[in-house]
Write a protein that holds these residues in place. Sequence first.
Motif, PDB file in Angstrom:
ATOM      1  N   MET A 179      31.011  25.916  23.188  1.00 49.06           N
ATOM      2  CA  MET A 179      32.519  25.734  24.069  1.00 49.06           C
ATOM      3  C   MET A 179      31.912  27.101  24.906  1.00 49.06           C
ATOM      4  N   CYS A 180      31.334  27.938  25.733  1.00 54.43           N
ATOM      5  CA  CYS A 180      30.951  28.877  27.085  1.00 54.43           C
ATOM      6  C   CYS A 180      30.638  28.334  27.631  1.00 54.43           C
ATOM      7  N   ASP A 181      30.471  27.780  29.452  1.00 56.06           N
ATOM      8  CA  ASP A 181      29.706  27.008  30.665  1.00 56.06           C
ATOM      9  C   ASP A 181      28.834  28.270  31.234  1.00 56.06           C
ATOM     10  N   THR A 182      28.596  29.434  30.062  1.00 59.63           N
ATOM     11  CA  THR A 182      27.535  29.804  30.735  1.00 59.63           C
ATOM     12  C   THR A 182      25.982  29.880  29.366  1.00 59.63           C
ATOM     13  N   TYR A 183      24.998  30.443  30.533  1.00 60.71           N
ATOM     14  CA  TYR A 183      24.607  30.603  28.530  1.00 60.71           C
ATOM     15  C   TYR A 183      24.623  31.908  28.300  1.00 60.71           C
ATOM     16  N   CYS A 184      24.240  31.885  26.699  1.00 60.28           N
ATOM     17  CA  CYS A 184      24.525  32.956  26.182  1.00 60.28           C
ATOM     18  C   CYS A 184      23.884  33.923  25.132  1.00 60.28           C
ATOM     19  N   TRP A 185      23.232  34.397  25.374  1.00 59.05           N
ATOM     20  CA  TRP A 185      23.112  34.768  23.300  1.00 59.05           C
ATOM     21  C   TRP A 185      22.548  36.404  22.514  1.00 59.05           C
ATOM     22  N   LYS A 230      24.419  20.302  32.905  1.00 56.99           N
ATOM     23  CA  LYS A 230      25.721  20.141  31.595  1.00 56.99           C
ATOM     24  C   LYS A 230      24.966  19.362  30.533  1.00 56.99           C
ATOM     25  N   THR A 231      25.077  20.325  29.320  1.00 53.75           N
ATOM     26  CA  THR A 231      24.704  19.532  28.145  1.00 53.75           C
ATOM     27  C   THR A 231      25.989  19.670  26.993  1.00 53.75           C
ATOM     28  N   HIS A 232      26.087  19.439  25.904  1.00 62.31           N
ATOM     29  CA  HIS A 232      27.034  19.379  25.691  1.00 62.31           C
ATOM     30  C   HIS A 232      26.346  20.762  24.226  1.00 62.31           C
ATOM     31  N   PHE A 233      25.344  20.383  24.053  1.00 59.80           N
ATOM     32  CA  PHE A 233      24.177  21.335  22.675  1.00 59.80           C
ATOM     33  C   PHE A 233      23.765  22.168  23.942  1.00 59.80           C
ATOM     34  N   ASP A 234      22.776  23.232  23.971  1.00 60.37           N
ATOM     35  CA  ASP A 234      22.371  23.870  24.767  1.00 60.37           C
ATOM     36  C   ASP A 234      21.462  24.623  23.777  1.00 60.37           C
ATOM     37  N   GLU A 235      20.358  24.446  23.126  1.00 59.75           N
ATOM     38  CA  GLU A 235      20.084  24.560  22.371  1.00 59.75           C
ATOM     39  C   GLU A 235      18.934  25.383  23.219  1.00 59.75           C
ATOM     40  N   ALA A 236      18.398  25.971  22.375  1.00 61.49           N
ATOM     41  CA  ALA A 236      17.203  26.894  24.181  1.00 61.49           C
ATOM     42  C   ALA A 236      16.123  27.895  22.828  1.00 61.49           C
ATOM     43  N   MET A 237      15.089  28.529  23.501  1.00 65.21           N
ATOM     44  CA  MET A 237      14.513  29.149  23.601  1.00 65.21           C
ATOM     45  C   MET A 237      13.469  30.026  25.323  1.00 65.21           C
ATOM     46  N   ALA A 238      13.210  30.931  25.223  1.00 64.33           N
ATOM     47  CA  ALA A 238      11.878  31.311  25.781  1.00 64.33           C
ATOM     48  C   ALA A 238      10.934  31.761  24.928  1.00 64.33           C
ATOM     49  N   TYR A 239       9.646  32.127  26.323  1.00 63.69           N
ATOM     50  CA  TYR A 239       8.878  32.684  25.677  1.00 63.69           C
ATOM     51  C   TYR A 239       8.520  33.535  27.570  1.00 63.69           C
ATOM     52  N   VAL A 240       7.367  34.913  27.090  1.00 65.01           N
ATOM     53  CA  VAL A 240       7.187  35.588  28.494  1.00 65.01           C
ATOM     54  C   VAL A 240       5.988  35.087  28.790  1.00 65.01           C
ATOM     55  N   GLN A 241       5.944  34.944  29.862  1.00 60.01           N
ATOM     56  CA  GLN A 241       4.347  34.582  31.220  1.00 60.01           C
ATOM     57  C   GLN A 241       3.905  35.677  31.034  1.00 60.01           C
ATOM     58  N   PRO A 242       2.623  35.368  31.586  1.00 58.87           N
ATOM     59  CA  PRO A 242       0.987  36.567  31.362  1.00 58.87           C
ATOM     60  C   PRO A 242       2.191  37.835  32.234  1.00 58.87           C
ATOM     61  N   ASN A 243       2.283  37.205  33.132  1.00 58.69           N
ATOM     62  CA  ASN A 243       2.970  37.745  34.542  1.00 58.69           C
ATOM     63  C   ASN A 243       4.203  38.468  33.930  1.00 58.69           C
ATOM     64  N   GLY A 244       4.840  38.764  32.528  1.00 64.15           N
ATOM     65  CA  GLY A 244       5.652  39.230  31.730  1.00 64.15           C
ATOM     66  C   GLY A 244       6.708  38.760  32.237  1.00 64.15           C
ATOM     67  N   ASP A 245       7.441  37.743  33.671  1.00 59.65           N
ATOM     68  CA  ASP A 245       8.679  37.240  34.106  1.00 59.65           C
ATOM     69  C   ASP A 245       8.763  36.028  31.931  1.00 59.65           C
ATOM     70  N   ILE A 246       9.952  36.502  32.067  1.00 61.58           N
ATOM     71  CA  ILE A 246      10.614  35.353  30.659  1.00 61.58           C
ATOM     72  C   ILE A 246      11.080  33.911  31.256  1.00 61.58           C
ATOM     73  N   ARG A 247      10.587  32.876  30.450  1.00 58.68           N
ATOM     74  CA  ARG A 247      11.390  31.480  31.832  1.00 58.68           C
ATOM     75  C   ARG A 247      12.119  31.215  30.022  1.00 58.68           C
ATOM     76  N   TYR A 248      13.226  30.748  30.035  1.00 60.51           N
ATOM     77  CA  TYR A 248      14.411  30.243  29.406  1.00 60.51           C
ATOM     78  C   TYR A 248      13.957  28.570  29.090  1.00 60.51           C
ATOM     79  N   PHE A 249      14.067  28.215  28.140  1.00 60.75           N
ATOM     80  CA  PHE A 249      14.242  26.885  28.554  1.00 60.75           C
ATOM     81  C   PHE A 249      15.715  26.391  27.783  1.00 60.75           C
ATOM     82  N   ALA A 250      16.865  25.322  28.337  1.00 63.41           N
ATOM     83  CA  ALA A 250      17.222  25.047  27.811  1.00 63.41           C
ATOM     84  C   ALA A 250      17.650  23.340  27.534  1.00 63.41           C
TER      85      ALA A 250
END
Length: 170
Positions: A96-102, A123-143
């Motif tokens: 129901m939200c048009d921005t990524y939240c967690w 654009k999506t109906h279902f933004d099932e998401a996950m993330a991981y920490v890259q070796p440089n410390g950045d967090i990469r988020y997928f949806a």
Amino acid sequence: QLFTDPKGALHVCWVQNNTEPMPEVIPDKTDTQPLCYFDEYMYNDFTHAEWEIVCEDPDAKEPVFSAPRYLFPGFMRCKPLFLTDEHWFCFAYNQMCDTYCWSETTDGGKTYFQVDSGVKKVKTHFDEAMAYVQPNGDIRYFARCWYGHIAEMFSRDGGKTWGEAHLSDI
């Protein structure tokens, strides 16, 4: 979802919502009971709720689980991202939200607060998401999104701020 936290406790998580099969006669929408219809189901409030039970010693001869408890709004599809023993991100989508939240915890899952990144969803109906920490410390988020590639965004400061979402090469 099943996962063990950094201290070894087993979490069994599930989503509940006010969903029921589509009725023969579709009721009118009212201000007191919003109704949404999707895939032959009627959602009285279209709100998902994440719940859990926890077993502190899953290797015990007779494991003991906690009483069920409500965690946060949303629909968690992957295990949390553990930055430390106490700091976790639970990527539970809210369609129901048009921005990524967690939801996030800084006390090892005792309490959660919901975060709205402010980043507009691809654009999506279902933004099932996950993330991981890259070796440089950045967090990469997928949806999940509609365009044949996975959407992604990055945080370079431990999840405090996020860059814009865009299509990945995946």
